[in-house]
Design an enzyme around this catalytic site. Sequence first.
Site, PDB file in Angstrom:
ATOM      1  N   HIS A  97       0.831  -1.206   0.000  1.00 53.05           N
ATOM      2  CA  HIS A  97       0.000   0.000   0.000  1.00 53.05           C
ATOM      3  C   HIS A  97       0.865   1.256   0.000  1.00 53.05           C
ATOM      4  CE1 HIS A  97       0.326   1.071   4.346  1.00 53.05           C
ATOM      5  NE2 HIS A  97       0.382  -0.227   4.555  1.00 53.05           N
ATOM      6  N   ASP A 117       6.138   1.133   6.813  1.00 50.10           N
ATOM      7  CA  ASP A 117       4.708   0.893   6.573  1.00 50.10           C
ATOM      8  C   ASP A 117       4.133   1.937   5.627  1.00 50.10           C
ATOM      9  OD1 ASP A 117       1.761   0.729   8.750  1.00 50.10           O
ATOM     10  OD2 ASP A 117       2.151  -0.072   6.757  1.00 50.10           O
ATOM     11  N   GLU A 151      -5.162   1.951   2.560  1.00 49.17           N
ATOM     12  CA  GLU A 151      -5.112   0.703   3.333  1.00 49.17           C
ATOM     13  C   GLU A 151      -5.301   0.987   4.814  1.00 49.17           C
ATOM     14  OE1 GLU A 151      -2.698  -0.230   5.665  1.00 49.17           O
ATOM     15  OE2 GLU A 151      -3.333  -2.302   5.967  1.00 49.17           O
ATOM     16  N   GLU A 152      -4.746   2.069   5.293  1.00 49.78           N
ATOM     17  CA  GLU A 152      -4.704   2.359   6.730  1.00 49.78           C
ATOM     18  C   GLU A 152      -6.056   2.734   7.326  1.00 49.78           C
ATOM     19  OE1 GLU A 152      -2.174   1.623   8.344  1.00 49.78           O
ATOM     20  OE2 GLU A 152      -0.328   2.123   7.307  1.00 49.78           O
ATOM     21  N   ASP A 179       3.499  -5.900   3.075  1.00 47.35           N
ATOM     22  CA  ASP A 179       3.244  -4.755   3.943  1.00 47.35           C
ATOM     23  C   ASP A 179       4.199  -4.851   5.120  1.00 47.35           C
ATOM     24  OD1 ASP A 179       0.260  -3.386   5.607  1.00 47.35           O
ATOM     25  OD2 ASP A 179       2.320  -2.663   5.429  1.00 47.35           O
ATOM     26  N   HIS A 256       2.948   4.169  12.094  1.00 51.21           N
ATOM     27  CA  HIS A 256       1.823   5.080  12.378  1.00 51.21           C
ATOM     28  C   HIS A 256       2.245   6.262  13.255  1.00 51.21           C
ATOM     29  CE1 HIS A 256      -1.078   1.466  11.625  1.00 51.21           C
ATOM     30  NE2 HIS A 256      -0.219   1.655  10.639  1.00 51.21           N
TER      31      HIS A 256
END
Length: 291
Positions: A97, A117, A151-152, A179, A256
């Site tokens: 992603h 990520d 995606e998140e 991922d 994140h």
Amino acid sequence: SYVIDQQAVVNPMLTQMQASNIGQTIVDMSSYTNRYYTTNNGVNASNWLMQRWATMAGGRSDIAVTQYTHASWPQKSVILTITGTDNPNEVVVLGGHLDTINQAGTGETTKAPGADDDASGIASLTEVLRVMIASGYKPRRTIKLIGYAAEEVGLRGSQDIAQNYKANNVNVVGVMQLDMTNYKGSADDIYLFTDYTDSAQNTFVGNLITTYLPTLKIGHDQCGYACSDHASWNSAGYWTSMPFETAMGEDDPYIHTANDTYANTGNQADHALKFARMALAYAVELGSDGP
Ligand SMILES: N[C@H](Cc1ccc(I)cc1)C(=O)NO
Ligand SMILES: [Zn+2]
Ligand SMILES: [Zn+2]
């Protein structure tokens, strides 16, 4: 079929793959403030990836790069298609992603570099593409590389695409999700996740690793929830695999956040190179099957 018989093609390609190329792509992608699915940065990052893959594919008439427009948000997914020579209706999908998120909230200027990520996954796939083109490889099946948007925020880009392919009866014979490929947090090298994936394909991927990357140690684990885009394809009825960088619970603590940087994976891409090589073997072994 899951017969492994392309050694003469795969082995020379594996030697051409370099961690430095993967690292450069990670640096390029993580230089965007964020790649969130609703920001201008997020839109621009998608356009950058399309341009990057299109430039690499320039000379090949069998390779097309398009963007998939999603109805309810601005960031597009990027799809590169290598049309198969004599078995083009059977399709092999490899994805990662292109979006990022900051768990504290993501606005236009929020830092969410997403080096691991999932710039690492996209970078691993980009090195697969570079070597396939450099070696003049032409698959018999169609191979698609997909950079998913959004995606998140609930696997939304891959959900759109997987449901669209199902509705159009696209004969996808296998899907691999990359991922997070560059944070080495566990004892083993590649962890084949067993939930939301297909056990027979997972066995095949394990056999690819033992055949082509015999020094690598294989682990198995579960997310316990739909943790990445493979789950979208699984729920659409397609066979998927999700090779992951660590065991559950030992995963990259920086994701994140503003600290998901290339520096925080050691300013090198040696771990990601393992995944790129595995993905290359998967693409060529599955892509070389005739009708
Ligand atoms: N939650 C996933 C990442 C993720 C996947 C598996 C495990 I174990 C830990 C973390 C994510 O953020 N994908 O973008
Ligand atoms: Zn994430
Ligand atoms: Zn991710």
